[in-house]
Design a protein around this motif. Structure first.
Motif, mmCIF file in Angstrom:
data_model
loop_
_atom_site.group_PDB
_atom_site.id
_atom_site.type_symbol
_atom_site.label_atom_id
_atom_site.label_comp_id
_atom_site.label_asym_id
_atom_site.label_seq_id
_atom_site.Cartn_x
_atom_site.Cartn_y
_atom_site.Cartn_z
ATOM 1 N N ALA A 74 26.398 4.787 39.382
ATOM 2 C CA ALA A 74 27.162 3.716 38.739
ATOM 3 C C ALA A 74 26.649 3.428 37.321
ATOM 4 C CB ALA A 74 27.139 2.458 39.603
ATOM 5 N N PRO A 75 25.347 3.224 37.098
ATOM 6 C CA PRO A 75 24.882 3.029 35.720
ATOM 7 C C PRO A 75 24.690 4.324 34.941
ATOM 8 C CG PRO A 75 23.055 2.738 37.245
ATOM 9 C CD PRO A 75 24.278 2.943 38.086
ATOM 10 N N ILE A 166 21.113 2.349 25.055
ATOM 11 C CA ILE A 166 21.586 2.983 26.296
ATOM 12 C C ILE A 166 20.511 2.949 27.386
ATOM 13 C CG2 ILE A 166 22.294 5.187 27.307
ATOM 14 C CD1 ILE A 166 23.798 5.724 24.687
ATOM 15 N N PRO A 167 19.243 3.319 27.114
ATOM 16 C CA PRO A 167 18.227 3.175 28.169
ATOM 17 C C PRO A 167 18.038 1.734 28.625
ATOM 18 C CG PRO A 167 17.441 4.625 26.431
ATOM 19 C CD PRO A 167 18.687 4.007 25.919
ATOM 20 N N SER A 168 18.016 0.778 27.684
ATOM 21 C CA SER A 168 17.847 -0.627 28.068
ATOM 22 C C SER A 168 18.988 -1.090 28.956
ATOM 23 C CB SER A 168 17.768 -1.510 26.813
ATOM 24 O OG SER A 168 16.665 -1.167 26.024
ATOM 25 N N MET A 169 20.199 -0.687 28.611
ATOM 26 C CA MET A 169 21.372 -1.067 29.383
ATOM 27 C C MET A 169 21.311 -0.504 30.801
ATOM 28 S SD MET A 169 25.315 -0.268 28.320
ATOM 29 C CE MET A 169 24.964 -0.796 26.650
ATOM 30 N N ALA A 170 21.024 0.789 30.909
ATOM 31 C CA ALA A 170 20.981 1.429 32.216
ATOM 32 C C ALA A 170 19.866 0.844 33.089
ATOM 33 C CB ALA A 170 20.802 2.939 32.061
ATOM 34 N N ILE A 203 30.306 -4.414 29.538
ATOM 35 C CA ILE A 203 29.756 -4.041 28.229
ATOM 36 C C ILE A 203 29.675 -2.520 28.063
ATOM 37 C CG2 ILE A 203 27.671 -4.122 26.796
ATOM 38 C CD1 ILE A 203 27.282 -6.992 27.660
ATOM 39 N N PRO A 204 29.130 -1.758 29.022
ATOM 40 C CA PRO A 204 29.144 -0.299 28.851
ATOM 41 C C PRO A 204 30.543 0.286 28.726
ATOM 42 C CG PRO A 204 27.618 -0.920 30.582
ATOM 43 C CD PRO A 204 28.354 -2.152 30.222
ATOM 44 N N LEU A 205 31.506 -0.257 29.471
ATOM 45 C CA LEU A 205 32.869 0.270 29.395
ATOM 46 C C LEU A 205 33.461 0.054 28.004
ATOM 47 C CD1 LEU A 205 34.298 -0.857 32.864
ATOM 48 C CD2 LEU A 205 33.552 1.422 32.184
ATOM 49 N N VAL A 206 33.270 -1.138 27.444
ATOM 50 C CA VAL A 206 33.793 -1.417 26.102
ATOM 51 C C VAL A 206 32.998 -0.638 25.055
ATOM 52 C CG1 VAL A 206 34.197 -3.222 24.393
ATOM 53 C CG2 VAL A 206 34.609 -3.689 26.797
ATOM 54 N N ALA A 207 31.680 -0.564 25.237
ATOM 55 C CA ALA A 207 30.850 0.163 24.275
ATOM 56 C C ALA A 207 31.204 1.642 24.236
ATOM 57 C CB ALA A 207 29.375 -0.015 24.619
#
Length: 302
Positions: A74-75, A166-170, A203-207
């Motif tokens: 998922a992430p 990207i690493p921080s988000m995941a 946020i990841p989807l929009v980013a």
């Protein structure tokens, strides 16, 4: 798990296996973002194989395999989307499979919970800091009069996005899933937790769609010293600013914990609060117990 829900979960596993195989084919035809492309090929290749195994062995260990697989994917699929944007479609698909599987996890010990909570807070604060930094860079690039400053701001923004954001988000999403599923809060039991999760996924989807497209266009446009960010620069700054506001909202929700339980949380609470049915016994003994007389203390008849 009910038969209808079980059959639908298995069908979704087959759908994900086909989706993963399609992505592997698309990823083999590209050459840019080599590291992320190789990661996605390995990830989707393993995902396709494990999805087939889970669908075929559903009655044995397939459901548990599906839960573990999609908790990881998922992430991670946001990372895969750097090489192929269609990978973003897999995020809601993985979340739907998880919802259908209804995963249940044992509660973590207090020590383990503190470790994971510390990791989650650290990565979440880092994600918020990165969002603030990228917003400042976007504003700097749009407002700068110097071509060197303007070009440099967008170049640094691109590096920060790939190397830090990207690493921080995941890692923030993964640790958040562990903390929610391994504690009393759950993932869908409380409205504030569910809202935080929706923010983290949106946020990841929009980013991966809007923000990346705007940043790539600006990087190309500002190569020319005469190129100006214009409305695209404003749009990128607004997009990154909205990410910052959304992450601040998630931070406030974590502290305040507003609202109440969701309908799923109310069902869990009701099922736990319901009294267990009394064990069958002889009517005379039950009457004696209800009167406060224990067996062996019956009053002899006169």
């Amino acid at each position: 798990m009910e038969p209808a829900r079980r059959d639908l979960a298995r069908m979704l596993q087959w759908a994900f296996a086909a989706f993963a195989a399609l992505n592997v084919g698309l990823l083999l035809n590209g050459s840019d973002a080599t590291v992320f492309r190789l990661m996605a090929i390995v990830g989707y290749g393993a995902g396709a194989v494990l999805s087939v195994v889970a669908a075929l062995r559903w009655h044995a260990f397939g459901r548990r395999l599906a839960i573990g697989l999609h908790l990881a994917l998922a992430p991670l699929q946001f990372v895969f989307s750097i090489a192929e944007s269609i990978a973003l479609v897999g995020i809601p698909l993985s979340l739907t499979i998880l919802a259908r599987c209804k995963p249940r996890f044992p509660l973590m010990s207090p020590r383990t919970r503190r470790v994971w909570l510390t990791l989650h807070v650290g990565f979440s604060v880092g994600w918020l800091g990165v969002a603030l930094t990228m917003t400042a860079l976007a504003v700097t690039g749009w407002a700068a009069d110097s071509h060197a400053v303007r070009r440099g701001a967008y170049e640094v923004l691109h590096v920060v996005d790939l190397a830090v954001a990207i690493p921080s988000m995941a890692l923030s999403i993964v640790t958040g899933l562990v903390v929610s599923l391994g504690t009393k809060w759950g993932l869908v039991r409380y409205r504030w937790v569910l809202t935080k999760f929706a923010i983290s996924v949106s946020i990841p989807l929009v980013a991966g769609t809007v923000e990346n497209a705007l940043a790539d266009e600006l990087a190309l446009r500002t190569v020319d010293p005469a190129g100006r960010p214009g409305a695209t620069g404003i749009a990128l700054a607004a997009c990154l600013g909205s990410f910052t506001v959304a992450l601040w909202t998630a931070t406030v929700l974590s502290v305040v914990k507003p609202w109440g339980r969701t309908r799923w949380g109310q069902r869990v609470s009701s099922s736990r609060a319901a009294p267990a049915p009394a064990a069958p016994g002889r009517p005379g003994r039950m009457r004696n117990r209800s009167a406060g007389i224990t067996p062996g203390q019956e009053t002899p008849a006169n």
